[in-house]
Design a protein around this motif. Structure first.
Motif, short mmCIF file in Angstrom:
data_model
loop_
_atom_site.label_atom_id
_atom_site.label_comp_id
_atom_site.label_asym_id
_atom_site.label_seq_id
_atom_site.Cartn_x
_atom_site.Cartn_y
_atom_site.Cartn_z
N MET A 56 0.85 -1.18 0.00
CA MET A 56 0.00 0.00 0.00
C MET A 56 0.89 1.24 0.00
O MET A 56 1.82 1.34 0.79
N ASN A 57 0.60 2.15 -0.92
CA ASN A 57 1.36 3.39 -1.01
C ASN A 57 0.85 4.40 0.01
O ASN A 57 -0.32 4.78 -0.02
N ILE A 58 1.74 4.83 0.88
CA ILE A 58 1.37 5.77 1.93
C ILE A 58 1.01 7.14 1.35
O ILE A 58 0.14 7.83 1.86
N GLU A 59 1.64 7.53 0.24
CA GLU A 59 1.37 8.86 -0.31
C GLU A 59 -0.04 8.99 -0.86
O GLU A 59 -0.52 10.10 -1.07
N LEU A 60 -0.74 7.88 -1.09
CA LEU A 60 -2.12 7.95 -1.56
C LEU A 60 -3.11 8.29 -0.44
O LEU A 60 -4.24 8.69 -0.71
N LEU A 61 -2.71 8.12 0.80
CA LEU A 61 -3.57 8.45 1.94
C LEU A 61 -3.48 9.95 2.19
O LEU A 61 -2.71 10.42 3.02
N ASN A 62 -4.28 10.73 1.48
CA ASN A 62 -4.12 12.18 1.50
C ASN A 62 -5.31 12.95 2.06
O ASN A 62 -5.31 14.15 2.06
N VAL A 63 -6.34 12.24 2.54
CA VAL A 63 -7.55 12.90 3.02
C VAL A 63 -7.79 12.48 4.47
O VAL A 63 -7.74 11.30 4.80
N ARG A 64 -8.06 13.45 5.33
CA ARG A 64 -8.33 13.16 6.74
C ARG A 64 -9.83 12.88 6.91
O ARG A 64 -10.67 13.67 6.47
N ILE A 65 -10.15 11.75 7.55
CA ILE A 65 -11.54 11.41 7.84
C ILE A 65 -11.69 11.16 9.33
O ILE A 65 -10.70 10.89 10.03
N ARG A 66 -12.92 11.28 9.79
CA ARG A 66 -13.24 10.97 11.20
C ARG A 66 -14.21 9.81 11.21
O ARG A 66 -15.20 9.81 10.48
N LEU A 67 -13.95 8.83 12.04
CA LEU A 67 -14.86 7.71 12.23
C LEU A 67 -15.65 7.97 13.49
O LEU A 67 -15.08 8.22 14.56
N LEU A 68 -16.97 7.95 13.37
CA LEU A 68 -17.86 8.26 14.49
C LEU A 68 -18.57 6.98 14.93
O LEU A 68 -18.96 6.16 14.11
N GLN A 69 -18.73 6.85 16.25
CA GLN A 69 -19.40 5.68 16.82
C GLN A 69 -20.74 6.10 17.41
O GLN A 69 -20.85 7.15 18.05
#
Length: 110
Positions: A1-14
């Motif tokens: 998995m290419n780390i540079e492709l992870l470019n968007v911050r998301i929040r996981l809500l419970q």
């Protein structure tokens, strides 16, 4: 998995039940985990329901495997991306290789 492709911050809500000062029980969404992800969107699809045309926005989020991400389910969690909530419709563990997890999500209708 290419780390540079992870470019968007998301929040996981419970989903959690909270009790207010007078004892009323309410469902609320509380932050569970925040991470970076890759986003692939399928926009522009429309569905017709009850003589209405409704836009169906589906997005796939791919994130790195970790213990908190491995505990995600489609019923108790939600993704917040760019200030908009998305319901998780499917969780794909990508052949259980423990490298990445793909979340298929649909935008919440308000």
């Amino acid at each position: 998995m290419n780390i540079e492709l992870l470019n968007v911050r998301i929040r996981l809500l419970q989903n959690a039940v909270t009790v207010d000062e007078i004892g009323n029980h309410k469902n609320s969404w509380q932050e569970y985990y925040s991470c970076y992800a890759t986003v692939s969107a399928e926009g522009g699809k429309e569905e017709t329901a009850a003589a209405q045309t409704v836009e169906a926005d589906t997005i796939d989020f791919t994130l790195r495997y970790c213990r908190k991400a491995a505990a995600l389910t489609s019923t108790g969690f939600r993704v917040e991306f760019a200030g908009e909530p998305y319901d998780i419709t499917a969780v794909d563990h990508m052949n259980f290789k423990r490298k990445c997890i793909k979340l298929r999500c649909q935008k919440v209708r308000r």
